[in-house]
Every structure is written in structure tokens, then in C-alpha cells.
Write a protein that holds these residues in place. Sequence first.
Motif, PDB file in Angstrom:
ATOM      1  N   GLY A  52       0.710  -1.255  -0.127  1.00 31.22           N
ATOM      2  CA  GLY A  52      -0.031   0.036   0.014  1.00 31.22           C
ATOM      3  C   GLY A  52       0.972   1.247   0.035  1.00 31.22           C
ATOM      4  O   GLY A  52       2.059   1.329   0.069  1.00 31.22           O
ATOM      5  N   SER A  53       0.138   2.359  -0.010  1.00 32.69           N
ATOM      6  CA  SER A  53       0.783   3.843  -0.081  1.00 32.69           C
ATOM      7  C   SER A  53      -0.188   4.722   0.451  1.00 32.69           C
ATOM      8  O   SER A  53      -1.388   4.515   0.313  1.00 32.69           O
ATOM      9  N   ALA A  54       0.422   5.892   0.561  1.00 38.23           N
ATOM     10  CA  ALA A  54      -0.285   6.846   1.085  1.00 38.23           C
ATOM     11  C   ALA A  54       0.489   8.294   0.896  1.00 38.23           C
ATOM     12  O   ALA A  54       1.351   8.406   0.995  1.00 38.23           O
ATOM     13  N   THR A  55      -0.588   9.196   0.430  1.00 41.83           N
ATOM     14  CA  THR A  55      -0.003  10.708   0.041  1.00 41.83           C
ATOM     15  C   THR A  55      -0.842  11.734   0.768  1.00 41.83           C
ATOM     16  O   THR A  55      -2.074  11.637   0.761  1.00 41.83           O
ATOM     17  N   MET A  56      -0.173  12.390   1.480  1.00 43.69           N
ATOM     18  CA  MET A  56      -0.873  13.464   2.163  1.00 43.69           C
ATOM     19  C   MET A  56      -0.399  14.854   2.022  1.00 43.69           C
ATOM     20  O   MET A  56       0.974  15.075   1.783  1.00 43.69           O
ATOM     21  N   GLU A  57      -1.329  15.630   1.803  1.00 39.96           N
ATOM     22  CA  GLU A  57      -1.024  16.986   1.642  1.00 39.96           C
ATOM     23  C   GLU A  57      -1.502  17.954   2.617  1.00 39.96           C
ATOM     24  O   GLU A  57      -2.679  17.895   3.004  1.00 39.96           O
ATOM     25  N   VAL A  58      -0.740  19.105   3.119  1.00 44.35           N
ATOM     26  CA  VAL A  58      -1.209  19.834   4.469  1.00 44.35           C
ATOM     27  C   VAL A  58      -1.512  21.016   3.681  1.00 44.35           C
ATOM     28  O   VAL A  58      -0.852  21.905   3.026  1.00 44.35           O
ATOM     29  N   LEU A  59      -3.094  21.496   4.092  1.00 43.43           N
ATOM     30  CA  LEU A  59      -3.703  22.587   3.573  1.00 43.43           C
ATOM     31  C   LEU A  59      -4.176  23.219   4.675  1.00 43.43           C
ATOM     32  O   LEU A  59      -5.214  23.225   5.115  1.00 43.43           O
TER      33      LEU A  59
END
Length: 220
Positions: free
Chosen positions: A25-32
Amino acid sequence: MKTFVRTILLLLGFMATAQGTLRGGSATMEVLGSELVITQRLQLEVPDSIQTVRLKLLEFDGSRVHDILVQGQEASFKKDDAPKGMTTIEVGTETFTPEGGIAMTYRVAVDAPLFYVPFFFTEVAAADSNNDFFETTLHLPEGQEYTLHFPKVDLEESDLVGERSVHFEVPTLISLLRLELHENKASTFDFASTMDGVVLLVFLAMGLLIWRNRKRLAYG
């Protein structure tokens, strides 16, 4: 007795196979601002006899998960037997990609600099424990300072135009990470320095005007 033990082991092995396997698996996180937008992908291999897979998400004080989408569609929540402090969704295997992939997109609103970020996990057994079994990439605003309190792993950082990227790998599917975002002192210093410069220029301009007026009065 040996035959009995062997039979039990075979049955356990068969049950694990019947439930399928998690390939990675994988995860992409973006801080907004005060929110994180997360896209998590899991690679599952399940037999034809299984029609649904349950995914679970832990809930933590100080962070609120909302707008959960599965494969771009609104999630189907399973609340009848979900324990307190946990979100459970049910995903039909017909929505999987041909390769067994599934993607969840959701938002996490936080109210403090130090917070937990939850990930979906499943009871499906993992196929292996390679170091890159679960990969995570965090996208931060340019210059944003941070501390990853959990998991404790090696980080790969890269500064791109307008953002900062952090990548790490773990040998298992983690259900959470603990992240702290620090106040950007560098940006505050730059802003203060800019304002000081503006004020200095204003005073210089005023001084120049006063000097010119005095010179005109002195010489007519």
C-alpha cells in the motif's frame, strides 16, 4: 496428536488464504492549513468467494476525519458493530481495479500543532514484510518545519518549487502516524525584516522631502 495438529495448521492456512492477502500500500498526504488531504491505496488479492472487504480507521481526539471517498464514490459505512472510536467501511470487491487496487480519499481536520493522522487498515493478512511494503509521501508548504514522532524511520526530503516533500517506507501497514507542525519562524523573520525595510524607506523619503524644503527656504 500429530495428525490433529497438522490438520489444524492446514485449516488455519486455508482460512488465511480464503480471506485473501494484502500485497502492499501507499499514502499521499498534503497539508492545507489546518487540514490534511489523504489518498491511501491498498493492493489486495482476494478469492472470488469474497464479495466485500471491511476497512477500519481509528478516531483520535484533536483530529476529525470527514469526506471519505472510496474509488471516487461516497463510502459505505458499517456502524452496527463498529466499536467506539473506530470508523468501519465496507467495500465491494467489484470496485477493485483489475490488479486488486483500491483507493480511499479523505480529509483530516486538526486543531493543534501535534496530532495523529489515521490510516485505513484491514484484517487481511499481509503477503510479506519488505521494507517498502507501505510507502508514505507528505507534501508540506515550502519552508514548513515538522517532526514525525511516529513511526521512527529514515526520511527522504526534497524541496520543490513552492513545497517540501517527505518520503518514508515501513515494512507493514501502519494504522496511524503522529505528526507535529512547527511555526515557520523563518517566514516570520522574513516578514518582519521586510516591514522594517519598508519603514526605513518611508523615513528616508520623509527626511529627503524635509531636506529639500529647507534648502528651498534657505536659498529662496
